[in-house]
Design an enzyme around this catalytic site. Structure first.
Site, PDB file in Angstrom:
ATOM      1  CB  SER A 106      37.336  15.121 -20.474  1.00  0.00           C
ATOM      2  OG  SER A 106      36.790  14.640 -21.512  1.00  0.00           O
TER       3      SER A 106
ATOM      4  CB  ILE B  67      33.519  13.931 -14.138  1.00  0.00           C
ATOM      5  CG1 ILE B  67      34.109  12.741 -13.526  1.00  0.00           C
ATOM      6  CG2 ILE B  67      32.273  14.466 -13.442  1.00  0.00           C
ATOM      7  CD1 ILE B  67      35.013  13.242 -12.023  1.00  0.00           C
ATOM      8  CD1 TRP B  68      31.063  19.234 -18.492  1.00  0.00           C
ATOM      9  CD2 TRP B  68      31.417  18.177 -20.694  1.00  0.00           C
ATOM     10  NE1 TRP B  68      30.804  19.892 -19.766  1.00  0.00           N
ATOM     11  CE2 TRP B  68      30.652  19.257 -20.913  1.00  0.00           C
ATOM     12  CE3 TRP B  68      31.878  17.255 -21.813  1.00  0.00           C
ATOM     13  CZ2 TRP B  68      30.299  19.634 -22.407  1.00  0.00           C
ATOM     14  CZ3 TRP B  68      31.699  17.590 -23.051  1.00  0.00           C
ATOM     15  CH2 TRP B  68      30.653  18.763 -23.457  1.00  0.00           C
ATOM     16  CG  HIS B  69      32.261  13.378 -22.311  1.00  0.00           C
ATOM     17  ND1 HIS B  69      33.192  13.667 -22.294  1.00  0.00           N
ATOM     18  CD2 HIS B  69      31.720  13.513 -23.692  1.00  0.00           C
ATOM     19  CE1 HIS B  69      33.548  14.334 -23.257  1.00  0.00           C
ATOM     20  NE2 HIS B  69      32.442  13.977 -24.360  1.00  0.00           N
ATOM     21  N   GLY B  70      29.558  12.108 -18.307  1.00  0.00           N
ATOM     22  CA  GLY B  70      28.810  11.290 -17.776  1.00  0.00           C
ATOM     23  C   GLY B  70      29.388   9.784 -17.112  1.00  0.00           C
TER      24      GLY B  70
END
Length: 553
Positions: A397, A399-402
């Site tokens: 989650s 990494i997916w967000h940034g």
């Protein structure tokens, strides 16, 4: 296109300086409603036309409206490479490689955006690519499940498994579906396939029993009688065709209601939302006001920061409902349900009296993806999810967000808040389920709502500020009150406060038992074994609730 850019620039001036790309996004979302009406009138027996329609709209939006040709090429390349991987790699390494590639490619773009300090007022490839990652990874696992024995799959996996690789056209139609490729909602491939080939709206004569009073069955009977439409459907493993009857319910009212929510929050943003920016917390004026005023401002600013999500998710969902994709069967009263692609339950979120309900109501499709394709996938078959499952889900989650530090400050703090919530609910809630304190349960629920909203507004400050230094600066101005509260609660229970609570509950349970026993003795049918007790030792009900407590939800 210079003409469109000039139009949106002038519109930005008229609206008081709204970001041009934000206006483009709203325009695109609103345009998806008439497009949904056109989509519904495409030949139902020809899914290929529907796939081409979505791909064409995606190209027009990315090239003509946003000037993001690079975003289209990025998505197309990611899609084709992922397709090639899952096509050639048959085992578990297929979806794993797709996951690593898709998330890695997105990470590179996140880092590029961060290094170049691209403002969040600008839309770049990372926006649609985040939605794409959800679709690519879930698709890869669904294909893998379609190659596995059915007995190895969970019911959810069986319902989403893809028995054979789709054509490139169908695959791209799914990824670029006009109602959600820019900002979601994300959904499963089999939902899309059953939507485009009308299987989602199928009506079977065999499922109808005229003698039953069930409203759903009665409605289906009427559908068979009055909507006798047949369309061919190709089999999965052969070239045979079969026909079936289908009926598409009218989703105009629920679609317009979602549109109404979106417009309402647009108006809220224009009237007062922009007057409470989170970044004002970095100003000298904010530093000078009292702690109480700071906390009040944080509540208002964090609430207003949610408007943009409510706008995008509500309007996008409405377009999907209008096209038919939001259809999710019928309820027990025969009414069509339109919650297949719901991404946020605004009412549930704003009225949540505990963290779990609040988080379950937010970004629901992403949560579903993390649960089904990370949390449960890294858990060995037959085993319960462990710390590694939680850690892998949290890491994915994040990494997916940034990679902005503010995201991680929020996520880490949120993990501690979730832990505290479980401790408090497990220990405090049983008190208000006892007869002595049950009258205070409405007060308990209200305080739960107030505490939940206050804490969540405090921990999401870094999510909106992004910078590590600035986030800590604002928390410092608030004396780290949220984190201190977390520490105090942990210390209190570490010192044995749970035993005090247990004693309160047990004393009340003992009194309750005596009341129950006396009542049954008076009736002459005393049997202690008939008194139902829940896991906390609290009687649930006796003789259909004549004497008992509220059952825990």
């Amino acid at each position: 296109m210079s003409v469109l850019n000039d139009f949106f620039s002038k519109l930005s001036t008229l609206t008081g300086g709204a970001a041009v790309d934000h206006l483009k996004m709203v325009f695109t979302l609103l345009a998806s409603y008439p497009l949904a009406l056109v989509y519904k009138r495409l030949p139902p027996h020809n899914p290929n036309i529907k796939h081409l329609f979505s791909i064409a709209i995606a190209i027009i939006v990315l090239f003509g409206v946003f000037d993001l040709a690079d975003a289209f090429y990025t998505m197309l390349i990611s899609s084709l490479i992922s397709y090639a991987i899952i096509y050639h790699v048959k085992g578990i390494w297929g979806p794993i490689l797709v996951f690593l590639y898709a998330l890695g490619h997105l990470s590179i773009n996140h880092i590029y955006r961060q290094i170049n300090r691209i403002s969040y007022d600008r839309y770049d490839p990372t926006g649609p690519q985040m939605v794409l990652v959800i679709k690519l990874t879930s698709f890869a696992f669904n294909v893998f499940d379609g190659r596995r024995p059915s007995k190895e799959l969970t019911p959810y996996q069986k319902s989403k498994a893809i028995p054979s690789m789709p054509s490139i056209l169908e695959y791209l139609g799914y990824l670029f579906f006009f109602g959600g490729f820019m900002a979601g909602p994300a959904f499963e491939f089999m939902d899309y396939r059953q939507f485009t080939n009308m299987e989602m709206f199928r009506v079977d004569n065999d499922s109808i029993e005229p003698d039953q009073n069930n409203m759903h069955l009665k409605q289906l009977k009427l559908v068979n009688e009055y909507y006798n439409k047949n369309i061919p459907l190709k089999g999965n493993n052969n070239n045979t065709s079969r026909s079936f009857k289908y009926y598409v319910p009218n989703g105009s009212i629920p679609a317009l209601s979602k549109l109404g929510f979106g417009i309402f929050f647009i108006i809220c943003t224009m009237i007062f939302g922009n007057n409470y920016p989170v970044n004002w917390t970095l100003s000298e004026e904010f530093k000078a006001i009292s702690l109480f005023d700071k906390l009040i401002y944080i509540q208002i600013a964090s609430f207003c920061a949610r408007f943009k999500y409510y706008i995008v998710w509500s309007i996008a969902e409405g377009a999907c409902i209008l096209s038919g994709l939001g259809f999710n069967g019928y309820d027990e009263h025969g009414n069509a349900k339109w919650n297949r692609v719901t991404n946020v339950d605004i009412v549930a979120y704003e009225t949540a009296d505990n963290i779990k309900t609040l988080l379950d109501s937010w970004n629901m499709n992403t949560n579903k993806w993390l649960k089904n394709y990370v949390y449960l996938r890294v858990t060995p078959p037959g085993k319960k999810p462990n710390f590694f499952s939680t850690f892998a889900t949290f890491g994915t989650s994040a990494i997916w967000h940034g990679f902005y530090p503010g995201y991680y400050l929020t996520f880490i703090s949120g993990a501690f808040v979730q832990s505290i919530h479980r401790t408090l609910r497990r220990n405090i809630r049983p008190i208000f389920l006892t007869p002595k304190f049950s009258s205070l349960k409405p007060l308990y629920n209200f305080l739960g709502w107030l505490l939940t909203q206050t804490v969540i507004h405090y921990i999401v400050i870094p999510f909106n500020i992004l910078s590590f230094r600035n986030s800590l600066y604002v928390w410092k101005l608030l004396y780290f009150c949220g984190h201190i509260a977390i520490i105090l609660v942990n210390v209190t229970f570490w010192l044995g406060f749970s035993k005090v609570i247990a004693q309160i509950v047990n004393v009340d349970v003992k009194t309750k038992r005596e009341q129950v026993k006396k009542w049954k003795v008076e009736r002459g049918d005393f049997d202690e074994g008939k008194v139902a007790i829940n896991e906390t030792g609290v009687p649930l009900e006796v003789d259909n609730g004549s004497v008992g407590l509220e059952k825990e939800e």
